[in-house]
Design an enzyme around this catalytic site. Structure first.
Site, PDB file in Angstrom:
ATOM      1  N   LYS A  25      -4.768  10.275  -8.811  1.00  0.00           N
ATOM      2  CA  LYS A  25      -4.371  10.540  -7.428  1.00  0.00           C
ATOM      3  C   LYS A  25      -4.397  12.053  -7.281  1.00  0.00           C
ATOM      4  O   LYS A  25      -3.564  12.768  -7.850  1.00  0.00           O
ATOM      5  CB  LYS A  25      -2.965   9.990  -7.155  1.00  0.00           C
ATOM      6  CG  LYS A  25      -2.443  10.251  -5.740  1.00  0.00           C
ATOM      7  CD  LYS A  25      -2.975   9.250  -4.739  1.00  0.00           C
ATOM      8  CE  LYS A  25      -2.300   9.401  -3.382  1.00  0.00           C
ATOM      9  NZ  LYS A  25      -2.801   8.442  -2.387  1.00  0.00           N
TER      10      LYS A  25
ATOM     11  N   HIS B 119       0.822  -1.207   0.000  1.00  0.00           N
ATOM     12  CA  HIS B 119       0.000   0.000   0.000  1.00  0.00           C
ATOM     13  C   HIS B 119       0.860   1.262   0.000  1.00  0.00           C
ATOM     14  O   HIS B 119       0.654   2.167  -0.814  1.00  0.00           O
ATOM     15  CB  HIS B 119      -0.915  -0.001   1.222  1.00  0.00           C
ATOM     16  CG  HIS B 119      -1.811   1.196   1.297  1.00  0.00           C
ATOM     17  ND1 HIS B 119      -3.011   1.268   0.637  1.00  0.00           N
ATOM     18  CD2 HIS B 119      -1.665   2.384   1.949  1.00  0.00           C
ATOM     19  CE1 HIS B 119      -3.580   2.443   0.872  1.00  0.00           C
ATOM     20  NE2 HIS B 119      -2.782   3.136   1.672  1.00  0.00           N
TER      21      HIS B 119
ATOM     22  N   HIS C 235       3.235   6.127  -2.046  1.00  0.00           N
ATOM     23  CA  HIS C 235       3.996   7.237  -1.473  1.00  0.00           C
ATOM     24  C   HIS C 235       5.498   7.016  -1.608  1.00  0.00           C
ATOM     25  O   HIS C 235       6.260   7.273  -0.676  1.00  0.00           O
ATOM     26  CB  HIS C 235       3.630   7.414   0.004  1.00  0.00           C
ATOM     27  CG  HIS C 235       2.192   7.723   0.238  1.00  0.00           C
ATOM     28  ND1 HIS C 235       1.638   8.948  -0.050  1.00  0.00           N
ATOM     29  CD2 HIS C 235       1.174   6.953   0.704  1.00  0.00           C
ATOM     30  CE1 HIS C 235       0.347   8.933   0.243  1.00  0.00           C
ATOM     31  NE2 HIS C 235       0.037   7.736   0.702  1.00  0.00           N
TER      32      HIS C 235
END
Length: 465
Positions: free
Chosen positions: A398, A335, A350
């Protein structure tokens, strides 16, 4: 570390004469520097790069320069590397000289030739490694000329030869960060985060190791694409040979981005995860993370590094259910670092390395950065190590994602592990990157009771130094 090494090399090459005291200073410098395994290739290559600055049209001085570089390479091999446990053979000196002479003939070494050099040393591992490496410099002296461009190319060939020899026949010594003298239990999380930053010797240098083009800034609600070009213009290929970067890269194709699709982990993938954990635990950031977490919570954090590594594996890599089915379709690592797609939205994602490779494959469209909350009109630029931006990934948007740029995999793993084990769900800290001072809220949420659900930085302010 980059600045320290570069400055030391320049001083070392300044008079091109080496006595016993200078050789001792070189060993002492490396001992104090404590370069991690992932920095050793850079450390050796930088000696050649700085050496280029000292090339002249005087052949004898250039020979002295080669001897000085050889001293540095010898010191790195002696202090930071150890020979691999392989059977060696006596290689005739004439064979070695002919091999190097053929290599230097056209003053270029391409990828195929690099593999040929590697195979040569794997097939003929010389019993005397020091002589084998020194001969590369000795033979090179015959190829020196009065033309600087030619000599620069020659130094590149020597570096390639030494790199292949070391790759085939050496391995890094075990790395141990010297245990901090101060009582870490009294260190705030903000202080620990700053210390991690200072320990990240494997962090890349903007302009040298990579180039980004941030292009147009925007507000979060702006829909238009303010970036016509990719974010990443280039990343030096040498980066992907560093142990932690290389091990991280192998993990990028191990997961499905679609939530609801059960993840399965093969034996090969399990070994890749363990190799990655082994690599990052041989670095200062992860070892400091262990020291700090142990000092803060000795009842819960194991003292043994191997046991701590097991804990890190559990919180990051054990699978759990995140989607709308009962399938084990996610993990903290997937994730946070790779990203997932759920209900037409990108979640997680990220990490700059994943961003770079997805952009390179054409799977990702960078659409501009979000203007920072600034105390003094600071603007995002190519030197920033933190960016908040918008992008499309696999056709899904995003709207706002923040990640560090150019930091090492071990830095991010250490940072988020520290926040998860010792910090709160939201951790407000100030980080001085040497270029800007960022106010950050490092968010770290759990899932499945004891595993990382997500972790990422949110920029709350930015000011230029």
């Amino acid at each position: 570390m980059n600045t320290q090494a570069t400055q030391f090399y320049r001083e070392f090459f300044s008079d091109l004469s080496i006595d016993r005291s200078e050789a001792g200073e070189l060993a002492a410098f490396l001992s104090k520097l404590q370069p991690p395994p992932g920095k050793l290739v850079w450390l050796r290559s930088q000696a050649f790069r700085v050496g280029n600055e000292f090339l002249t049209d005087d052949k004898e001085k250039n020979k002295s320069l080669l001897r000085a570089i050889n001293y540095i390479v010898h010191a790195i091999e002696t202090n930071c590397l150890q020979p691999k446990n392989v059977d060696r053979v006596d290689v005739e000196m004439d064979t070695l000289k002919e091999f190097y002479a053929n290599l230097y003939q056209d003053l270029t070494v391409n990828a195929a030739e690099n593999q040929d050099i590697l195979r040569f040393f794997q097939k003929h591992p010389p019993s005397d490694l020091i002589t084998a490496r020194a001969t590369a410099f000795q033979v090179a002296c015959d190829f020196l000329s009065e033309d600087r461009t030619t000599n620069v190319a020659l130094l590149g060939c020597i570096n390639a030869a030494v790199n292949s020899l070391e790759s085939a026949l050496y391995e890094p010594r075990d790395y141990h960060l010297e245990a901090p003298q101060e009582d870490l239990s009294g260190l705030s999380l903000e202080q620990a985060v700053q210390k991690l930053w200072e320990l990240d010797a494997n962090r890349l240098e903007s302009g040298d190791d990579y180039v980004i083009n941030v292009q147009g800034g925007k507000k979060p609600y702006w829909k238009e694409d303010t970036a016509t070009d990719p974010l990443f213009q280039s990343v030096d290929n040498e980066v992907w040979q560093r142990p932690t970067y290389k091990a991280f890269h192998t993990l990028l194709d191990n997961y499905s981005s679609e939530l609801g699709v059960s993840e399965s982990v093969s034996g090969v993938e399990s070994r890749e995860v363990l190799a990655f954990l082994d690599a990052i635990c041989q670095t200062a950031p992860m070892q400091f993370c262990h020291y700090y977490c142990r000092a803060k919570d000795p009842d819960r954090i194991p003292e043994d590094l191997v046991e701590f590594k097991t804990l890190v594996h559990k919180i990051w890599f054990e699978l759990y259910h995140r989607g709308d089915t009962d399938e084990k379709d996610s993990s903290g690592f997937e994730h946070v670092f790779l990203g997932e797609v759920r209900d037409g939205e990108v979640t997680g994602f990220h990490n700059w390395i994943q961003f770079y490779f997805e952009e390179k494959k054409g799977e990702l469209d960078y659409r501009g950065y979000l203007k920072p909350r600034s105390k003094n009109d600071a603007e995002s630029d190519g030197n920033d190590h933190l960016l908040t931006l918008q992008f499309h990934w696999k056709g899904v948007e995003k709207f706002a994602g923040t990640f560090f740029v150019g930091v090492s995999p071990e830095f991010e793993m250490a940072l988020y592990t520290m926040c998860f084990l010792i910090g709160e769900e939201e951790n407000n800290v100030e980080l001085d990157t040497g270029v800007d001072v960022f106010g950050l809220c490092i968010k770290c949420y759990r899932m499945a009771r004891d595993k990382i659900g997500t972790a990422f930085p949110e920029v709350t302010s930015q000011s230029e130094e």
